[in-house]
Scaffold this active site. Structure first.
Site, PDB file in Angstrom:
ATOM      1  CB  VAL A  49     -72.005  -2.747  20.065  1.00 52.77           C
ATOM      2  CG1 VAL A  49     -72.388  -4.225  20.003  1.00 52.77           C
ATOM      3  CG2 VAL A  49     -73.033  -1.917  19.315  1.00 52.77           C
ATOM      4  CE1 TYR A  93     -78.485 -24.853  18.687  1.00 55.91           C
ATOM      5  CE2 TYR A  93     -80.067 -25.802  17.145  1.00 55.91           C
ATOM      6  CZ  TYR A  93     -79.316 -24.727  17.576  1.00 55.91           C
ATOM      7  OH  TYR A  93     -79.398 -23.525  16.924  1.00 55.91           O
ATOM      8  N   GLY A 150     -71.838 -13.787  22.473  1.00 56.90           N
ATOM      9  CA  GLY A 150     -71.309 -14.449  21.280  1.00 56.90           C
ATOM     10  C   GLY A 150     -71.159 -13.458  20.138  1.00 56.90           C
TER      11      GLY A 150
HETATM   12  N1  LIG Z   1     -76.946 -20.581  12.019  1.00 55.96           N
HETATM   13  C1  LIG Z   1     -78.208 -20.962  11.983  1.00 55.96           C
HETATM   14  O1  LIG Z   1     -78.733 -21.400  10.945  1.00 55.96           O
HETATM   15  C2  LIG Z   1     -79.071 -20.846  13.204  1.00 55.96           C
HETATM   16  C3  LIG Z   1     -80.411 -21.261  13.114  1.00 55.96           C
HETATM   17  C4  LIG Z   1     -81.220 -21.117  14.226  1.00 55.96           C
HETATM   18  C5  LIG Z   1     -80.720 -20.563  15.385  1.00 55.96           C
HETATM   19  N2  LIG Z   1     -79.407 -20.185  15.448  1.00 55.96           N
HETATM   20  C6  LIG Z   1     -78.933 -19.610  16.707  1.00 55.96           C
HETATM   21  O2  LIG Z   1     -78.261 -18.393  16.436  1.00 55.96           O
HETATM   22  C7  LIG Z   1     -77.218 -18.188  17.379  1.00 55.96           C
HETATM   23  C8  LIG Z   1     -75.906 -17.948  16.671  1.00 55.96           C
HETATM   24  O3  LIG Z   1     -75.663 -19.049  15.804  1.00 55.96           O
HETATM   25  P1  LIG Z   1     -74.389 -19.066  14.837  1.00 55.96           P
HETATM   26  O4  LIG Z   1     -74.754 -19.928  13.679  1.00 55.96           O
HETATM   27  O5  LIG Z   1     -73.898 -17.698  14.606  1.00 55.96           O
HETATM   28  O6  LIG Z   1     -73.343 -19.866  15.741  1.00 55.96           O
HETATM   29  P2  LIG Z   1     -71.742 -19.798  15.763  1.00 55.96           P
HETATM   30  O7  LIG Z   1     -71.217 -19.231  14.506  1.00 55.96           O
HETATM   31  O8  LIG Z   1     -71.328 -21.180  16.165  1.00 55.96           O
HETATM   32  O9  LIG Z   1     -71.426 -18.779  16.942  1.00 55.96           O
HETATM   33  C9  LIG Z   1     -71.774 -19.124  18.241  1.00 55.96           C
HETATM   34  C10 LIG Z   1     -71.295 -18.048  19.185  1.00 55.96           C
HETATM   35  O10 LIG Z   1     -71.623 -18.456  20.534  1.00 55.96           O
HETATM   36  C11 LIG Z   1     -70.451 -18.305  21.333  1.00 55.96           C
HETATM   37  N3  LIG Z   1     -70.436 -19.197  22.500  1.00 55.96           N
HETATM   38  C12 LIG Z   1     -70.498 -20.543  22.519  1.00 55.96           C
HETATM   39  N4  LIG Z   1     -70.396 -20.991  23.781  1.00 55.96           N
HETATM   40  C13 LIG Z   1     -70.256 -19.896  24.582  1.00 55.96           C
HETATM   41  C14 LIG Z   1     -70.085 -19.704  25.980  1.00 55.96           C
HETATM   42  N5  LIG Z   1     -70.001 -20.737  26.826  1.00 55.96           N
HETATM   43  N6  LIG Z   1     -70.002 -18.446  26.458  1.00 55.96           N
HETATM   44  C15 LIG Z   1     -70.060 -17.388  25.611  1.00 55.96           C
HETATM   45  N7  LIG Z   1     -70.197 -17.514  24.272  1.00 55.96           N
HETATM   46  C16 LIG Z   1     -70.290 -18.755  23.771  1.00 55.96           C
HETATM   47  C17 LIG Z   1     -69.324 -18.621  20.371  1.00 55.96           C
HETATM   48  O11 LIG Z   1     -68.094 -18.185  20.912  1.00 55.96           O
HETATM   49  P3  LIG Z   1     -66.693 -18.923  20.538  1.00 55.96           P
HETATM   50  O12 LIG Z   1     -66.270 -18.291  19.267  1.00 55.96           O
HETATM   51  O13 LIG Z   1     -65.826 -18.612  21.711  1.00 55.96           O
HETATM   52  O14 LIG Z   1     -67.010 -20.389  20.396  1.00 55.96           O
HETATM   53  C18 LIG Z   1     -69.782 -17.840  19.155  1.00 55.96           C
HETATM   54  O15 LIG Z   1     -69.502 -16.479  19.319  1.00 55.96           O
HETATM   55  C19 LIG Z   1     -77.209 -19.438  18.275  1.00 55.96           C
HETATM   56  O16 LIG Z   1     -77.955 -19.179  19.430  1.00 55.96           O
HETATM   57  C20 LIG Z   1     -77.919 -20.477  17.426  1.00 55.96           C
HETATM   58  O17 LIG Z   1     -78.546 -21.469  18.221  1.00 55.96           O
HETATM   59  C21 LIG Z   1     -78.572 -20.314  14.399  1.00 55.96           C
END
Ligand SMILES: NC(=O)c1ccc[n+]([C@@H]2O[C@H](COP(=O)([O-])OP(=O)(O)OC[C@H]3O[C@@H](n4cnc5c(N)ncnc54)[C@H](OP(=O)(O)O)[C@@H]3O)[C@@H](O)[C@H]2O)c1
Length: 316
Positions: free
Chosen positions: A47, A181, A27
């Protein structure tokens, strides 16, 4: 005798050089993963952005190159929701060794209806946990080839208090997207700690480290044209939230530290220092469900049965 060598405190803006090392960020095309990739690229490492969408990955690579002259970035086609594709994705890496993988990609659905991956697993659990579990299996030889390779898991503060239901991992009963989730994030974190125990048991030099980004909002995240644009209105509306949480560039800091800091050891949990929600990365204690070794072992066995593979590492 106490060591006289003083180590400089970790500075998120002065990362140690990592030229010659290879890192994979799942991602890496968007959100926190993009910033993990951008910050790691600034160390001169290679990377690889694991992303299912080549166009988004190209935009992310162009953005990184515009900010890090000479950045070594590549795209790897990766879809965690399709377990049968992961072996060939790893083969396409064409690397002799991988120094770290950051299991960052994740889905949080908002529609009320339950969805499944190609393999028939509940989409959130299947992508966030099972996809990364199986990916680790296929990456194990490459990680073992790097002395001290690292598996860095991106959990969440919600994963600390969730209650995983081992009798209904696929959430077939009473599906609620937010709960699915939260459970998937706890599963990822339990996997990281169980993997650490297994690595130690066989005397592997590979480390498994669990991190979480705190709270990271797009409205607090600096723009990266072609990847993410924050309007002035969004920035102003997001200001009050900045008291508690942070932007995604800061959400990347714990994972980047877990990849690069030589003082990090396997089995640790890193998150933002300020209430576990924002700020520089700090070490957290592992407790509650996350410290439940029986739960971790049972989840591992269930994940092996559901994916048909399991990460296996040898000594060294
Ligand atoms: N943001 C927060 O506050 C927060 C808090 C706690 C934990 N997290 C964790 O941090 C991580 C990143 O979060 P984020 O907020 O940056 O989320 P995000 O902006 O929604 O980005 C999610 C990423 O995951 C990719 N992805 C989704 N399904 C996939 C698949 N089947 N195969 C490969 N890649 C896939 C997406 O690709 P596409 O662009 O193709 O959809 C995107 O690059 C996640 O694991 C989330 O659970 C986030």
């Amino acid at each position: 005798m106490p060591s006289l060598v003083r180590t400089r405190p970790w500075d998120v803006h002065r990362l140690p050089p990592a030229e010659g090392r290879n890192f994979l960020v799942t991602g890496g095309n968007a959100g926190i993963g993009y910033f993990v990739a951008e910050q790691l690229a600034s160390t001169r490492a290679t990377v690889v952005l694991g992303s299912r969408d080549a166009t988004k990955a190209a935009a992310a690579m162009a953005s990184i190159r515009s900010r890090v002259p000479g950045a070594r970035v590549r795209h790897l086609r990766l879809d965690l929701a399709d377990l049968s594709s992961l072996k060939s994705s790893v083969e396409a890496l064409e690397l002799e060794r991988l120094d770290a993988v950051v299991h960052n990609a994740g889905v949080l659905l908002d529609e009320p209806q339950r969805r499944e991956t190609k393999d028939g697993n509940e989409l959130t659990f299947g992508t966030n946990h099972l996809g990364h579990f199986a990916l680790t299996h296929w990456l194990a030889p490459l990680l073992s080839a790097a002395h001290g390779g690292r598996v860095v898991i991106t959990g969440s503060f919600v994963g600390k208090s969730a209650r995983l239901d081992l009798d209904d991992l696929q959430t077939t009963r009473d599906y609620r997207p937010k709960r699915a989730y939260e459970r998937s994030k706890q599963a990822q974190m339990l996997f990281g700690f169980e993997l650490d125990r297994r690595l130690r048991a066989v005397g592997s030099t590979t480390l498994s480290v669990v991190t979480h980004p705190g709270g990271a909002l797009d409205s607090l995240t600096p723009s990266r044209p072609s990847v993410h644009v924050r309007t002035t209105g969004e920035r102003l509306r997001g200001l009050p939230a900045g008291i508690l949480v942070q932007g995604k560039e800061a959400g990347a800091w714990p994972a980047v530290r877990a990849v690069l800091d030589p003082s990090v050891v396997g089995g640790q949990l890193w998150g933002p220092r300020v209430f576990g929600l924002r700020g520089a990365p700090g070490l957290e204690s592992v407790r509650g469900h996350l410290a439940d070794t029986v739960l971790g072992a049972r989840l591992w066995a269930a994940s092996r049965d559901l994916t048909g593979v399991e990460p296996t590492f040898g000594p060294g």
